[in-house]
Design a protein around this motif. Structure first.
Motif, short mmCIF file in Angstrom:
data_model
loop_
_atom_site.label_atom_id
_atom_site.label_comp_id
_atom_site.label_asym_id
_atom_site.label_seq_id
_atom_site.Cartn_x
_atom_site.Cartn_y
_atom_site.Cartn_z
N THR A 1 0.50 -5.42 -7.87
CA THR A 1 1.66 -4.77 -7.27
C THR A 1 1.20 -3.44 -6.67
O THR A 1 0.09 -2.98 -6.95
CB THR A 1 2.75 -4.49 -8.33
OG1 THR A 1 2.24 -3.53 -9.26
CG2 THR A 1 3.20 -5.76 -9.03
N GLY A 2 2.06 -2.82 -5.89
CA GLY A 2 1.72 -1.50 -5.35
C GLY A 2 1.46 -0.50 -6.46
O GLY A 2 0.54 0.31 -6.38
N GLN B 1 -2.51 2.66 -9.67
CA GLN B 1 -3.19 2.96 -10.93
C GLN B 1 -4.69 2.74 -10.80
O GLN B 1 -5.49 3.55 -11.26
CB GLN B 1 -2.63 2.09 -12.08
CG GLN B 1 -1.18 2.36 -12.40
CD GLN B 1 -0.90 3.82 -12.72
OE1 GLN B 1 -1.54 4.38 -13.59
NE2 GLN B 1 0.01 4.42 -12.00
N ARG B 2 -5.08 1.64 -10.15
CA ARG B 2 -6.50 1.37 -9.95
C ARG B 2 -7.12 2.44 -9.07
O ARG B 2 -8.24 2.88 -9.32
CB ARG B 2 -6.69 -0.02 -9.33
CG ARG B 2 -8.15 -0.40 -9.15
CD ARG B 2 -8.34 -1.83 -8.72
NE ARG B 2 -8.07 -2.71 -9.85
CZ ARG B 2 -8.09 -4.05 -9.76
NH1 ARG B 2 -8.37 -4.63 -8.60
NH2 ARG B 2 -7.85 -4.79 -10.81
N MET C 1 1.68 7.57 -3.94
CA MET C 1 2.39 6.30 -4.12
C MET C 1 3.04 5.86 -2.80
O MET C 1 2.97 4.69 -2.42
CB MET C 1 3.44 6.47 -5.22
CG MET C 1 4.03 5.19 -5.72
SD MET C 1 2.90 4.34 -6.85
CE MET C 1 2.74 2.79 -6.03
N SER C 2 3.67 6.80 -2.11
CA SER C 2 4.34 6.46 -0.85
C SER C 2 3.33 5.95 0.18
O SER C 2 3.62 5.03 0.95
CB SER C 2 5.10 7.66 -0.30
OG SER C 2 4.22 8.74 -0.07
N GLU D 1 0.84 1.73 3.43
CA GLU D 1 -0.38 1.03 3.83
C GLU D 1 -0.30 -0.45 3.49
O GLU D 1 -0.72 -1.30 4.28
CB GLU D 1 -1.61 1.66 3.18
CG GLU D 1 -1.99 3.01 3.73
CD GLU D 1 -2.33 2.99 5.21
OE1 GLU D 1 -2.94 2.02 5.69
OE2 GLU D 1 -1.96 3.95 5.90
N LEU D 2 0.23 -0.78 2.31
CA LEU D 2 0.37 -2.19 1.94
C LEU D 2 1.28 -2.91 2.93
O LEU D 2 0.97 -4.04 3.34
CB LEU D 2 0.91 -2.32 0.51
CG LEU D 2 -0.06 -1.95 -0.61
CD1 LEU D 2 0.66 -1.97 -1.96
CD2 LEU D 2 -1.27 -2.85 -0.61
N ALA D 3 2.38 -2.29 3.31
CA ALA D 3 3.29 -2.92 4.28
C ALA D 3 2.59 -3.13 5.62
O ALA D 3 2.69 -4.21 6.22
CB ALA D 3 4.54 -2.04 4.46
N ARG D 4 1.86 -2.13 6.09
CA ARG D 4 1.16 -2.23 7.35
C ARG D 4 0.12 -3.35 7.30
O ARG D 4 0.02 -4.17 8.21
CB ARG D 4 0.47 -0.91 7.71
CG ARG D 4 -0.33 -1.01 9.01
CD ARG D 4 -1.54 -0.15 9.15
NE ARG D 4 -1.54 1.17 8.62
CZ ARG D 4 -1.88 2.25 9.30
NH1 ARG D 4 -2.20 2.16 10.57
NH2 ARG D 4 -1.93 3.42 8.71
N LEU D 5 -0.67 -3.38 6.22
CA LEU D 5 -1.74 -4.37 6.10
C LEU D 5 -1.18 -5.78 5.98
O LEU D 5 -1.75 -6.73 6.53
CB LEU D 5 -2.64 -4.02 4.91
CG LEU D 5 -3.43 -2.71 5.06
CD1 LEU D 5 -4.07 -2.33 3.73
CD2 LEU D 5 -4.46 -2.81 6.17
N ALA D 6 -0.05 -5.92 5.29
CA ALA D 6 0.59 -7.24 5.19
C ALA D 6 1.14 -7.66 6.55
O ALA D 6 0.98 -8.81 6.97
CB ALA D 6 1.69 -7.20 4.14
N ASP D 7 1.77 -6.73 7.27
CA ASP D 7 2.31 -7.04 8.60
C ASP D 7 1.20 -7.45 9.58
O ASP D 7 1.43 -8.25 10.48
CB ASP D 7 3.08 -5.84 9.17
CG ASP D 7 4.39 -5.59 8.44
OD1 ASP D 7 4.83 -6.47 7.67
OD2 ASP D 7 4.95 -4.49 8.61
N GLU D 8 0.01 -6.89 9.39
CA GLU D 8 -1.14 -7.22 10.25
C GLU D 8 -1.86 -8.49 9.81
O GLU D 8 -2.82 -8.90 10.44
CB GLU D 8 -2.13 -6.05 10.27
CG GLU D 8 -1.63 -4.82 10.96
CD GLU D 8 -1.40 -5.04 12.46
OE1 GLU D 8 -2.16 -5.81 13.07
OE2 GLU D 8 -0.45 -4.44 12.99
#
Length: 195
Positions: A24-25, A30-31, A45-46, A51-58
């Motif tokens: 999860t994000g 944490q990692r 965190m934000s 970044e996760l949203a951007r990378l998933a969208d790409e």
């Protein structure tokens, strides 16, 4: 999306997803806090979520689930992008951003005793960070030999431990030199306001 269009933080987060697990994000943050903070800025965190949203969208990450339970894994395309970045992008040279060195540069505005205390406090911080990293390094033992999954993270941890030893030695040398200055009257440089 070409490699140079992604910030290094994106590659760092994708790299943290190369160990075969789905996170999860929050878990990825944490990692990052447990690893990146020793040699790279751990993202907020934000920033992790954006970044996760951007990378998933790409199409570089696979997103599964919704809300807080959403997990992410690296896609084959994401792995190729990460490999391309590793192989085809210059590593670059680190920017030396050292608050103590900056303060020391303008140390003539203070006095050697205060500068010594600042560096002694810094040495305490270095010792704590080194102890934290040593704990991380020890957790990798048993899976850190050549060909094992944590071989490369263990090399980075060893590098970090050597860095902390170097920082300690440098700060101690500067403290010794500052103690010599405590007995010498210093001359304050002109401010340009004279006259």
């Amino acid at each position: 999306m070409p490699a140079q269009d992604l910030p290094i933080t994106s590659y760092a987060l994708m790299g943290l997803l190369t160990f075969g697990d789905e996170l999860t994000g929050y878990e990825l943050k944490q990692r990052a806090d447990n690893t990146l903070r020793f040699y790279w800025q751990s993202p907020a965190m934000s920033q992790v979520y954006s970044e996760l949203a951007r990378l998933a969208d790409e199409g570089l990450l696979h997103r599964r689930g919704q809300g807080r339970g959403t997990t992410y894994t690296l896609t084959a395309r994401g792995r190729r992008e990460l490999e391309s970045w590793m192989d085809d992008t210059a590593a670059g040279f680190p920017i030396f951003k050292h608050p103590q060195a900056l303060r020391l540069m303008i140390g003539h505005l203070s006095d050697p005793g205060r500068l010594t205390k600042m560096l002694e406090s810094y040495l305490e911080d270095v010792a704590r960070a080194r102890a934290d990293l040593l704990e991380v390094r020890e957790s990798l033992r048993g899976a850190d030999a050549a060909g094992q999954p944590f071989r490369y993270p263990s090399l980075v941890a060893d590098w970090g431990l050597a860095h902390f030893e170097s920082e300690k030695a440098i700060a101690e040398q500067v403290i010794d030199r500052l103690r010599e200055d405590e007995t010498v009257e210093t001359v304050t440089p002109p401010t340009g306001d004279e006259g």
